[in-house]
Design a protein around this motif. Sequence first.
Motif, PDB file in Angstrom:
ATOM      1  N   LEU A   9      38.755  30.919  49.577  1.00  0.00           N
ATOM      2  CA  LEU A   9      38.244  31.993  50.430  1.00  0.00           C
ATOM      3  C   LEU A   9      39.038  33.255  50.131  1.00  0.00           C
ATOM      4  O   LEU A   9      40.238  33.315  50.363  1.00  0.00           O
ATOM      5  CB  LEU A   9      38.386  31.609  51.908  1.00  0.00           C
ATOM      6  N   ARG A  10      38.343  34.276  49.596  1.00  0.00           N
ATOM      7  CA  ARG A  10      39.025  35.515  49.214  1.00  0.00           C
ATOM      8  C   ARG A  10      38.575  36.718  50.005  1.00  0.00           C
ATOM      9  O   ARG A  10      39.163  37.795  49.887  1.00  0.00           O
ATOM     10  CB  ARG A  10      38.858  35.746  47.718  1.00  0.00           C
ATOM     11  N   ILE A  51      43.580  37.823  53.867  1.00  0.00           N
ATOM     12  CA  ILE A  51      42.157  37.736  53.524  1.00  0.00           C
ATOM     13  C   ILE A  51      41.479  39.043  53.906  1.00  0.00           C
ATOM     14  O   ILE A  51      41.452  39.406  55.085  1.00  0.00           O
ATOM     15  CB  ILE A  51      41.483  36.545  54.230  1.00  0.00           C
ATOM     16  N   PRO A  52      40.931  39.779  52.941  1.00  0.00           N
ATOM     17  CA  PRO A  52      40.226  41.019  53.263  1.00  0.00           C
ATOM     18  C   PRO A  52      39.024  40.748  54.164  1.00  0.00           C
ATOM     19  O   PRO A  52      38.344  39.724  54.032  1.00  0.00           O
ATOM     20  CB  PRO A  52      39.770  41.549  51.899  1.00  0.00           C
ATOM     21  N   ILE A  53      38.772  41.688  55.077  1.00  0.00           N
ATOM     22  CA  ILE A  53      37.642  41.568  55.993  1.00  0.00           C
ATOM     23  C   ILE A  53      36.834  42.860  55.968  1.00  0.00           C
ATOM     24  O   ILE A  53      37.381  43.952  55.820  1.00  0.00           O
ATOM     25  CB  ILE A  53      38.103  41.241  57.427  1.00  0.00           C
ATOM     26  N   GLY A  54      35.527  42.693  56.069  1.00  0.00           N
ATOM     27  CA  GLY A  54      34.650  43.848  56.055  1.00  0.00           C
ATOM     28  C   GLY A  54      33.436  43.642  56.926  1.00  0.00           C
ATOM     29  O   GLY A  54      33.167  42.535  57.394  1.00  0.00           O
ATOM     30  N   VAL A  55      32.715  44.728  57.143  1.00  0.00           N
ATOM     31  CA  VAL A  55      31.511  44.706  57.957  1.00  0.00           C
ATOM     32  C   VAL A  55      30.328  45.101  57.087  1.00  0.00           C
ATOM     33  O   VAL A  55      30.385  46.089  56.345  1.00  0.00           O
ATOM     34  CB  VAL A  55      31.632  45.669  59.160  1.00  0.00           C
ATOM     35  N   LYS A 112      27.541  44.118  46.843  1.00  0.00           N
ATOM     36  CA  LYS A 112      28.324  45.353  46.737  1.00  0.00           C
ATOM     37  C   LYS A 112      29.736  45.138  47.284  1.00  0.00           C
ATOM     38  O   LYS A 112      30.713  45.592  46.691  1.00  0.00           O
ATOM     39  CB  LYS A 112      27.635  46.495  47.488  1.00  0.00           C
ATOM     40  N   ALA A 113      29.838  44.432  48.409  1.00  0.00           N
ATOM     41  CA  ALA A 113      31.156  44.149  48.986  1.00  0.00           C
ATOM     42  C   ALA A 113      32.001  43.334  48.016  1.00  0.00           C
ATOM     43  O   ALA A 113      33.194  43.603  47.831  1.00  0.00           O
ATOM     44  CB  ALA A 113      30.998  43.418  50.318  1.00  0.00           C
ATOM     45  N   CYS A 114      31.383  42.349  47.389  1.00  0.00           N
ATOM     46  CA  CYS A 114      32.107  41.506  46.433  1.00  0.00           C
ATOM     47  C   CYS A 114      32.577  42.316  45.237  1.00  0.00           C
ATOM     48  O   CYS A 114      33.730  42.182  44.796  1.00  0.00           O
ATOM     49  CB  CYS A 114      31.231  40.340  45.985  1.00  0.00           C
ATOM     50  N   THR A 115      31.723  43.181  44.727  1.00  0.00           N
ATOM     51  CA  THR A 115      32.098  44.037  43.599  1.00  0.00           C
ATOM     52  C   THR A 115      33.243  44.962  43.993  1.00  0.00           C
ATOM     53  O   THR A 115      34.216  45.118  43.249  1.00  0.00           O
ATOM     54  CB  THR A 115      30.881  44.854  43.124  1.00  0.00           C
ATOM     55  N   VAL A 119      35.754  40.149  44.052  1.00  0.00           N
ATOM     56  CA  VAL A 119      35.658  38.719  44.328  1.00  0.00           C
ATOM     57  C   VAL A 119      34.249  38.226  44.008  1.00  0.00           C
ATOM     58  O   VAL A 119      33.308  39.006  43.945  1.00  0.00           O
ATOM     59  CB  VAL A 119      36.007  38.391  45.806  1.00  0.00           C
ATOM     60  N   SER A 120      34.130  36.933  43.822  1.00  0.00           N
ATOM     61  CA  SER A 120      32.834  36.316  43.605  1.00  0.00           C
ATOM     62  C   SER A 120      32.207  35.989  44.960  1.00  0.00           C
ATOM     63  O   SER A 120      32.930  35.623  45.898  1.00  0.00           O
ATOM     64  CB  SER A 120      33.022  35.026  42.804  1.00  0.00           C
ATOM     65  N   PRO A 121      30.882  36.078  45.083  1.00  0.00           N
ATOM     66  CA  PRO A 121      30.253  35.685  46.350  1.00  0.00           C
ATOM     67  C   PRO A 121      30.637  34.271  46.801  1.00  0.00           C
ATOM     68  O   PRO A 121      30.769  34.018  47.997  1.00  0.00           O
ATOM     69  CB  PRO A 121      28.757  35.786  46.055  1.00  0.00           C
ATOM     70  N   SER A 122      30.857  33.367  45.854  1.00  0.00           N
ATOM     71  CA  SER A 122      31.212  31.996  46.219  1.00  0.00           C
ATOM     72  C   SER A 122      32.594  31.909  46.863  1.00  0.00           C
ATOM     73  O   SER A 122      32.951  30.882  47.435  1.00  0.00           O
ATOM     74  CB  SER A 122      31.151  31.076  44.999  1.00  0.00           C
ATOM     75  N   GLU A 123      33.359  33.002  46.784  1.00  0.00           N
ATOM     76  CA  GLU A 123      34.694  33.051  47.387  1.00  0.00           C
ATOM     77  C   GLU A 123      34.689  33.780  48.732  1.00  0.00           C
ATOM     78  O   GLU A 123      35.737  34.139  49.247  1.00  0.00           O
ATOM     79  CB  GLU A 123      35.657  33.777  46.440  1.00  0.00           C
ATOM     80  N   THR A 124      33.485  33.995  49.282  1.00  0.00           N
ATOM     81  CA  THR A 124      33.358  34.772  50.508  1.00  0.00           C
ATOM     82  C   THR A 124      32.546  34.022  51.549  1.00  0.00           C
ATOM     83  O   THR A 124      31.857  33.045  51.254  1.00  0.00           O
ATOM     84  CB  THR A 124      32.671  36.124  50.245  1.00  0.00           C
ATOM     85  N   ALA A 125      32.638  34.527  52.773  1.00  0.00           N
ATOM     86  CA  ALA A 125      31.809  34.035  53.868  1.00  0.00           C
ATOM     87  C   ALA A 125      31.261  35.240  54.621  1.00  0.00           C
ATOM     88  O   ALA A 125      31.906  36.289  54.681  1.00  0.00           O
ATOM     89  CB  ALA A 125      32.612  33.147  54.809  1.00  0.00           C
ATOM     90  N   LEU A 126      30.075  35.066  55.178  1.00  0.00           N
ATOM     91  CA  LEU A 126      29.444  36.081  56.021  1.00  0.00           C
ATOM     92  C   LEU A 126      29.185  35.449  57.381  1.00  0.00           C
ATOM     93  O   LEU A 126      28.492  34.428  57.464  1.00  0.00           O
ATOM     94  CB  LEU A 126      28.135  36.579  55.398  1.00  0.00           C
ATOM     95  N   ILE A 127      29.751  36.036  58.411  1.00  0.00           N
ATOM     96  CA  ILE A 127      29.569  35.557  59.776  1.00  0.00           C
ATOM     97  C   ILE A 127      28.614  36.518  60.477  1.00  0.00           C
ATOM     98  O   ILE A 127      28.839  37.729  60.477  1.00  0.00           O
ATOM     99  CB  ILE A 127      30.919  35.483  60.523  1.00  0.00           C
TER     100      ILE A 127
END
Length: 184
Positions: A9-10, A51-55, A112-115, A119-127
Amino acid sequence: MGTSGTAPLRAVFFDRDGTLIHDVPYNADPRRVRPMPRARESLQRLRSRGIPIGVLSNQSGIGRGILTAAEVVAVNNRIEQLLGPLDLWIICPHVPADRCPCRKPAPGMVLKACTTLGVSPSETALIGDIGSDMEAAQVSGSRGILVPTPATRAAEVAAAIDVAADLEAAVDLLLKAVAGGTES
């Protein structure tokens, strides 16, 4: 982590309205921002682990002429005052009829957030709190965690792979996976 369950998880992305803050339709008034219960603490748990966080937020009120971009920024600034700093804000100002590639359920904002974060999308989560959040996660390759609210349709809950009772429980799911199930 991610859809395969193997990538680390990145980064974690959040929907804004109904997820981080109570949904006030087309809110242009920062004084009306009310965080969801334990939102600040939940975000801090991610920050403390680096862990970076964004909206990622659909804001069609801009495209409809109901809100200005400056009003959305003012609301977002108030959110950061209440919840602490966020690493990333990506807003889609388009209306659904525009069929833009960024508006959830399309994957554009996630990609766009991943770029931006490298990070790769597979390393992220969207809540998020609705099906379009989960669809954007799925089509981008990110892990989606649904946190239902009264606005969430039963079919959206049934279709979600991961469902959490609240924001804190959603972060728990992610951190337990990061820690190999040992995070308390």
